[in-house]
Design a protein around this motif. Structure first.
Motif, mmCIF file in Angstrom:
data_model
loop_
_atom_site.group_PDB
_atom_site.id
_atom_site.type_symbol
_atom_site.label_atom_id
_atom_site.label_comp_id
_atom_site.label_asym_id
_atom_site.label_seq_id
_atom_site.Cartn_x
_atom_site.Cartn_y
_atom_site.Cartn_z
ATOM 1 N N MET A 1 0.797 -1.234 -0.021
ATOM 2 C CA MET A 1 -0.094 -0.180 -0.185
ATOM 3 C C MET A 1 0.911 1.357 0.004
ATOM 4 S SD MET A 1 -3.316 -0.736 2.344
ATOM 5 C CE MET A 1 -3.906 0.861 1.864
ATOM 6 N N LEU A 2 2.025 1.128 0.205
ATOM 7 C CA LEU A 2 3.004 2.378 0.214
ATOM 8 C C LEU A 2 2.990 3.284 -1.004
ATOM 9 C CD1 LEU A 2 4.902 4.192 1.742
ATOM 10 C CD2 LEU A 2 6.836 2.656 1.001
ATOM 11 N N GLN A 3 2.847 2.380 -2.216
ATOM 12 C CA GLN A 3 2.856 3.183 -3.474
ATOM 13 C C GLN A 3 1.750 3.893 -3.697
ATOM 14 O OE1 GLN A 3 5.555 3.458 -5.504
ATOM 15 N NE2 GLN A 3 4.257 4.966 -6.667
ATOM 16 N N GLN A 4 0.529 3.221 -3.277
ATOM 17 C CA GLN A 4 -0.875 3.854 -3.116
ATOM 18 C C GLN A 4 -0.777 5.129 -2.308
ATOM 19 O OE1 GLN A 4 -2.883 0.252 -2.081
ATOM 20 N NE2 GLN A 4 -4.007 0.304 -4.325
ATOM 21 N N LEU A 5 -0.121 5.065 -1.149
ATOM 22 C CA LEU A 5 -0.111 6.185 -0.392
ATOM 23 C C LEU A 5 0.718 7.225 -1.109
ATOM 24 C CD1 LEU A 5 -0.467 7.568 2.250
ATOM 25 C CD2 LEU A 5 1.307 6.222 3.184
ATOM 26 N N ILE A 6 1.671 7.011 -1.584
ATOM 27 C CA ILE A 6 2.696 8.085 -2.240
ATOM 28 C C ILE A 6 1.517 8.626 -3.534
ATOM 29 C CG2 ILE A 6 4.447 8.369 -4.090
ATOM 30 C CD1 ILE A 6 5.983 5.910 -2.353
ATOM 31 N N GLU A 7 0.926 7.979 -4.169
ATOM 32 C CA GLU A 7 0.200 8.571 -5.226
ATOM 33 C C GLU A 7 -1.017 9.278 -4.703
ATOM 34 O OE1 GLU A 7 -0.832 4.963 -7.578
ATOM 35 O OE2 GLU A 7 1.179 4.636 -7.971
ATOM 36 N N ALA A 8 -1.415 8.967 -3.522
ATOM 37 C CA ALA A 8 -2.602 10.091 -2.845
ATOM 38 C C ALA A 8 -2.066 11.180 -2.218
ATOM 39 C CB ALA A 8 -3.450 8.986 -1.689
ATOM 40 N N THR A 9 -0.727 11.166 -1.884
ATOM 41 C CA THR A 9 -0.316 12.223 -1.165
ATOM 42 C C THR A 9 -0.052 13.371 -1.966
ATOM 43 O OG1 THR A 9 0.994 10.588 0.331
ATOM 44 C CG2 THR A 9 1.833 13.227 0.214
ATOM 45 N N ARG A 10 -0.692 14.698 -1.679
ATOM 46 C CA ARG A 10 -0.588 15.854 -2.320
ATOM 47 C C ARG A 10 0.733 16.194 -2.732
ATOM 48 N NH1 ARG A 10 1.873 19.879 0.412
ATOM 49 N NH2 ARG A 10 1.620 19.866 2.838
ATOM 50 N N HIS A 11 0.985 17.248 -3.847
ATOM 51 C CA HIS A 11 2.381 17.463 -4.374
ATOM 52 C C HIS A 11 3.123 18.400 -3.117
ATOM 53 C CE1 HIS A 11 5.230 18.804 -7.531
ATOM 54 N NE2 HIS A 11 5.133 19.982 -6.874
ATOM 55 N N GLY A 12 4.127 17.991 -2.935
ATOM 56 C CA GLY A 12 4.864 18.457 -1.900
ATOM 57 C C GLY A 12 4.674 18.072 -0.320
ATOM 58 N N GLY A 13 4.090 16.733 -0.577
ATOM 59 C CA GLY A 13 3.703 16.193 0.842
ATOM 60 C C GLY A 13 4.721 15.437 1.564
ATOM 61 N N HIS A 14 4.552 15.005 2.622
ATOM 62 C CA HIS A 14 5.655 14.393 3.569
ATOM 63 C C HIS A 14 4.773 12.977 3.932
ATOM 64 C CE1 HIS A 14 8.015 17.934 3.523
ATOM 65 N NE2 HIS A 14 6.940 18.395 3.830
ATOM 66 N N ILE A 15 5.315 11.873 3.866
ATOM 67 C CA ILE A 15 5.109 10.686 4.220
ATOM 68 C C ILE A 15 5.980 9.763 5.294
ATOM 69 C CG2 ILE A 15 4.204 8.111 3.571
ATOM 70 C CD1 ILE A 15 4.038 9.375 0.975
ATOM 71 N N VAL A 16 5.500 9.685 6.380
ATOM 72 C CA VAL A 16 6.455 9.157 7.546
ATOM 73 C C VAL A 16 5.685 7.877 8.061
ATOM 74 C CG1 VAL A 16 7.632 9.395 9.635
ATOM 75 C CG2 VAL A 16 6.929 11.472 8.158
#
Length: 103
Positions: A1-16
């Motif tokens: 699901m990590l790739q799906q999370l990346i694709e759902a994150t806004r431009h310039g967002g941060h995933i931790v």
């Protein structure tokens, strides 16, 4: 699901991501991070549990939950006598929240 999370994150967002529930290896399309100017910063507390700052962090989280400032989402509660069933349930996909065992 990590790739799906990346694709759902806004431009310039941060995933931790904090740890990993599945412990399965994951692949990430680095180009998708670059295109969206998204940062990915992994955090694993297991190797840091001996450090006082992690103890303080966890104590603060527990205090904030006790004070009602944060909510711990509980999916299901099992009696301790059903520990095997609780562990089996916790390993399944599709649940939302924590699995709790009580004496």
């Amino acid at each position: 699901m990590l790739q799906q999370l990346i694709e759902a994150t806004r431009h310039g967002g941060h995933i931790v991501p904090l740890g990993t529930a599945s412990r399965e290896e994951s692949t990430v399309d680095v180009v998708s991070l670059i295109r969206s100017n998204t940062t990915l910063h992994g955090v694993g507390l297991a190797s840091l549990l001996h450090e006082p700052r992690v103890h303080a962090y966890m104590a603060d989280l527990i205090r904030r939950i006790a004070d009602g400032e944060l909510e711990a989402v509980i999916d299901r509660v099992f009696p301790l006598a059903d520990a095997a069933a609780a562990h089996h349930y916790a390993e399944q996909r599709g649940r939302i929240g924590r699995v709790v065992m009580v004496p």
